[in-house]
Design an enzyme around this catalytic site. Structure first.
Site, PDB file in Angstrom:
ATOM      1  N   GLY A  33       0.815  -1.208   0.000  1.00  0.00           N
ATOM      2  CA  GLY A  33       0.000   0.000   0.000  1.00  0.00           C
ATOM      3  C   GLY A  33       0.843   1.250   0.000  1.00  0.00           C
ATOM      4  O   GLY A  33       2.049   1.198  -0.223  1.00  0.00           O
ATOM      5  N   ASN A  34       0.201   2.381   0.231  1.00  0.00           N
ATOM      6  CA  ASN A  34       0.925   3.654   0.269  1.00  0.00           C
ATOM      7  C   ASN A  34       0.365   4.531   1.388  1.00  0.00           C
ATOM      8  O   ASN A  34      -0.607   4.170   2.037  1.00  0.00           O
ATOM      9  CB  ASN A  34       0.843   4.356  -1.090  1.00  0.00           C
ATOM     10  CG  ASN A  34      -0.586   4.716  -1.469  1.00  0.00           C
ATOM     11  OD1 ASN A  34      -1.188   5.602  -0.878  1.00  0.00           O
ATOM     12  ND2 ASN A  34      -1.132   4.001  -2.444  1.00  0.00           N
ATOM     13  N   ARG A  35       1.003   5.669   1.603  1.00  0.00           N
ATOM     14  CA  ARG A  35       0.705   6.501   2.777  1.00  0.00           C
ATOM     15  C   ARG A  35      -0.423   7.505   2.566  1.00  0.00           C
ATOM     16  O   ARG A  35      -0.627   8.388   3.397  1.00  0.00           O
ATOM     17  CB  ARG A  35       1.960   7.273   3.193  1.00  0.00           C
ATOM     18  CG  ARG A  35       3.050   6.397   3.726  1.00  0.00           C
ATOM     19  CD  ARG A  35       4.199   7.262   4.254  1.00  0.00           C
ATOM     20  NE  ARG A  35       5.339   6.456   4.614  1.00  0.00           N
ATOM     21  CZ  ARG A  35       5.421   5.760   5.742  1.00  0.00           C
ATOM     22  NH1 ARG A  35       4.426   5.773   6.605  1.00  0.00           N
ATOM     23  NH2 ARG A  35       6.503   5.051   5.991  1.00  0.00           N
TER      24      ARG A  35
END
Ligand code: CTP
Ligand code: CA
Length: 232
Positions: A33-35
């Site tokens: 995933g990402n932030r």
């Protein structure tokens, strides 16, 4: 003109906004995933709805309450976001792709939790995800979509190939959207923060600088630009 959160210039306009960050599952409990927190997309939805738009929000893994007066479709993976976005884009006049969409996903998704076993660790094989924004632009070009305004977001860091704006201009040309909102990221900038700075690059060559300030202010500037591009 000063961006105004409450200009009534989007009354009755159908606006689709994607927000958050997609997650690509590796197994039932793990993902890549990402932030992205989804704040910028949710602030955009808040401002667009306050200005009279009928807003649909495709939210990927966003831990925020639905903005007043919007319809929220919760998704997780890029495939889910893609389906929800294409479905909702059919009757949208404006699509704003604020979500951070994963470029790659694991080739396989284990049905049960991956065990560490006794074997040496293996590399995760990745495959490319479809580019949803590019698909929307292509759909419009072939007449399948009537979307009047398509907006992309680009979080950039400078690198040896150029600065943030150089990358942004090249991306706008490559993506073929009407507006690209470019922000500098990294070192505590943008992701998860209430403030954001940006540059709005228009396909017409326009360039509007938005200094660091609340994401709501950047959202209002994006709505101004969108309203200016909508046919009356
Ligand atoms: N985007 C998308 N589908 C993808 C990847 C990105 O729709 N698979 C959209 C994002 O929502 C954003 C825009 O494309 O509005 C730009 O995303 P970005 O990651 O900056 O662009 P990329 O073309 O993926 O280029 P990069 O190699 O810099 O990641
Ligand atoms: Ca990308």
């Amino acid at each position: 003109r000063r961006p105004d959160a409450l200009s009534p210039d989007l009354i009755g306009r159908r606006v689709l906004i994607t927000a958050g960050g997609t997650r690509e599952p590796l197994d039932p409990v793990r993902f890549l995933g990402n932030r992205s927190s989804g704040r910028q997309g949710f602030d955009l939805a808040t401002v667009a709805a306050a200005r009279g738009a009928r807003v649909t929000l495709v939210a990927a893994n966003v831990d925020l309450p639905p903005p007043a007066g919007t319809e929220v479709l919760r998704v997780s993976s890029t495939e889910e976001l893609r389906e929800a976005t294409h479905g909702a884009a059919k009757d949208a006049e404006v699509v704003i792709m604020a979500a951070a969409v994963a470029d790659f996903r694991p080739l396989t998704r284990a049905r049960s939790k991956i065990k560490k076993s006794d074997a040496a660790p293996t590399a995760i094989e990745l495959v490319r995800n479809p580019d949803v924004l590019a698909e929307l632009v292509a759909g419009r070009a072939t007449g399948q979509l009537n979307t009047a305004v398509i907006v992309g977001f680009a979080a950039e860091t400078g690198d040896e190939d150029g600065d943030v704006l150089t990358h942004g201009r090249a991306k706008l040309a490559r993506k073929g959207c009407d507006l690209l909102v470019v922000n500098a990221v990294g070192e505590g900038k943008a992701f998860g923060q209430p403030d954001n700075a940006g540059v709005l690059l228009g396909a017409d060559g326009s360039e509007v600088q938005i200094p660091l300030g609340p994401k709501m202010v950047l959202a209002a500037a994006v709505c101004d630009a969108v309203a200016g591009l909508l046919p009356r």
